[in-house]
Design an enzyme around this catalytic site. Sequence first.
Site, PDB file in Angstrom:
ATOM      1  N   VAL A 105       0.788  -1.259   0.097  1.00 25.34           N
ATOM      2  CA  VAL A 105       0.032  -0.005  -0.056  1.00 25.34           C
ATOM      3  C   VAL A 105       0.922   1.161   0.049  1.00 25.34           C
ATOM      4  O   VAL A 105       1.782   1.256   0.809  1.00 25.34           O
ATOM      5  CB  VAL A 105      -0.954  -0.061   1.265  1.00 25.34           C
ATOM      6  N   CYS A 106       0.521   2.239  -0.795  1.00 24.66           N
ATOM      7  CA  CYS A 106       1.497   3.477  -0.818  1.00 24.66           C
ATOM      8  C   CYS A 106       2.919   3.121  -1.105  1.00 24.66           C
ATOM      9  O   CYS A 106       3.046   2.331  -2.023  1.00 24.66           O
ATOM     10  CB  CYS A 106       1.076   4.250   0.446  1.00 24.66           C
ATOM     11  N   THR A 107       3.723   4.043  -0.391  1.00 29.02           N
ATOM     12  CA  THR A 107       5.125   3.574  -0.644  1.00 29.02           C
ATOM     13  C   THR A 107       5.658   2.299   0.064  1.00 29.02           C
ATOM     14  O   THR A 107       6.701   2.063   0.123  1.00 29.02           O
ATOM     15  CB  THR A 107       5.989   4.805  -0.066  1.00 29.02           C
TER      16      THR A 107
END
Lengths: 235, 235
Positions: A105-107
């Site tokens: 998720v995300c970075t």
Amino acid sequence: MERLNGQLKIGAIVFPQMDQMDFTGPFEVLSRLPDSKFHVLWKRRDPVTDVHGLIITPDTSFAESPQLDVLVVPGGQGQELLMKDNDVLQFIQEQARGARYVFSVCTGALLCGAAGLLRGVKATTHWSAFHLLGYFGAIPRNRRVVADGQHVSSSGVTAGIDGALLIASFLRGERVAKQIQLAMEYAPEPPFNSGTPTTASPEIVEAARSAMQEITSRRHATARRVAFEMGFSRF
Amino acid sequence: MERLNGQLKIGAIVFPQMDQMDFTGPFEVLSRLPDSKFHVLWKRRDPVTDVHGLIITPDTSFAESPQLDVLVVPGGQGQELLMKDNDVLQFIQEQARGARYVFSVCTGALLCGAAGLLRGVKATTHWSAFHLLGYFGAIPRNRRVVADGQHVSSSGVTAGIDGALLIASFLRGERVAKQIQLAMEYAPEPPFNSGTPTTASPEIVEAARSAMQEITSRRHATARRVAFEMGFSRF
């Protein structure tokens, strides 16, 4: 759609200076799966504090973790501090060997990249780090959720909810995923249309980029180092 | 839009068996407001465990809390256990006297109702509890987010994100709210269209209602008691 029988073992890594919603979004969805156990994982069971101050306590140490069916890898500012952390990278690598899905998720995608999981894999990440995916050998896909074999990735922060619902359907079928969506009343109505760099106004994009400039530079330098170490000579 | 100057004091109550996302959604938005301090509140600073097992640690006890500008009141199964809890109801009442906004998420609206805050107030809540709003003297509005003077309410779980973005714009202006939305990449793409009882299929609605039958019955009995005690004779 593929379905698994038997109790599902699902886990998410939490860590200092993470972005809590990268984790709590998927937790909300996946902890509702029938016949499943959710592990909140970190090196030790000591509490961690997210980048905006939320205190979350893991319930399972890395050493205590069973082989997981799904490993969730969140991001946020603290992800950058783990890009050389062998305890974390090795835990991700070892779990990935036996997991059905690794979900960044995300970075969190950059952590999976540093662990070597994104070579030749289609993936996405937070818009501010999207240009870094290639350094890890990933094939960047500018979409909210990308599923490529074992690896599922979502773009920034709130996209973890969408990705987790997709994974819920992979694991237990669409009917279960839809019932979870209804229980969470997930019929979003953002009051503004400012959720991506293409829909937000240029001045807002500029302000957001500017606020993230320092962390983005550090992520860039780290991505170059990893690319060098992995032997991706084009960088 | 109204804007406040000076440091904002924002707080959310956390409690055992709450639904963590009722809280973590608004936290994600409101903890990003410039010049603000977010307090995670409970009677004591002891950790609480949400209904699906997430351990969250408050950083401020009720006794330590300053007067807040915004009080967030989440819901979830554990809300029902607090409907006679005077420590909690009095804390909500006292904070409401000085707060700019009281923001109920999901069945947090029923807690606000038991605290007497919804008399004559337009409000919403989780779809499974929507029929109970009238018992507290509220004017039910079947919308995702309802703002009526001091009281802002959102429907179930994930609706707290939408409501919090609206409150962010009330407090600091649309530009700030839009920048937060972009940072959170909040451009949702639910993989299914099953987030409300009107869009989900009848069999999924029936399954969800059935799974919630016991808690819904208990909430109904409590709502009748509160209505009686408040002297709403039509019930």
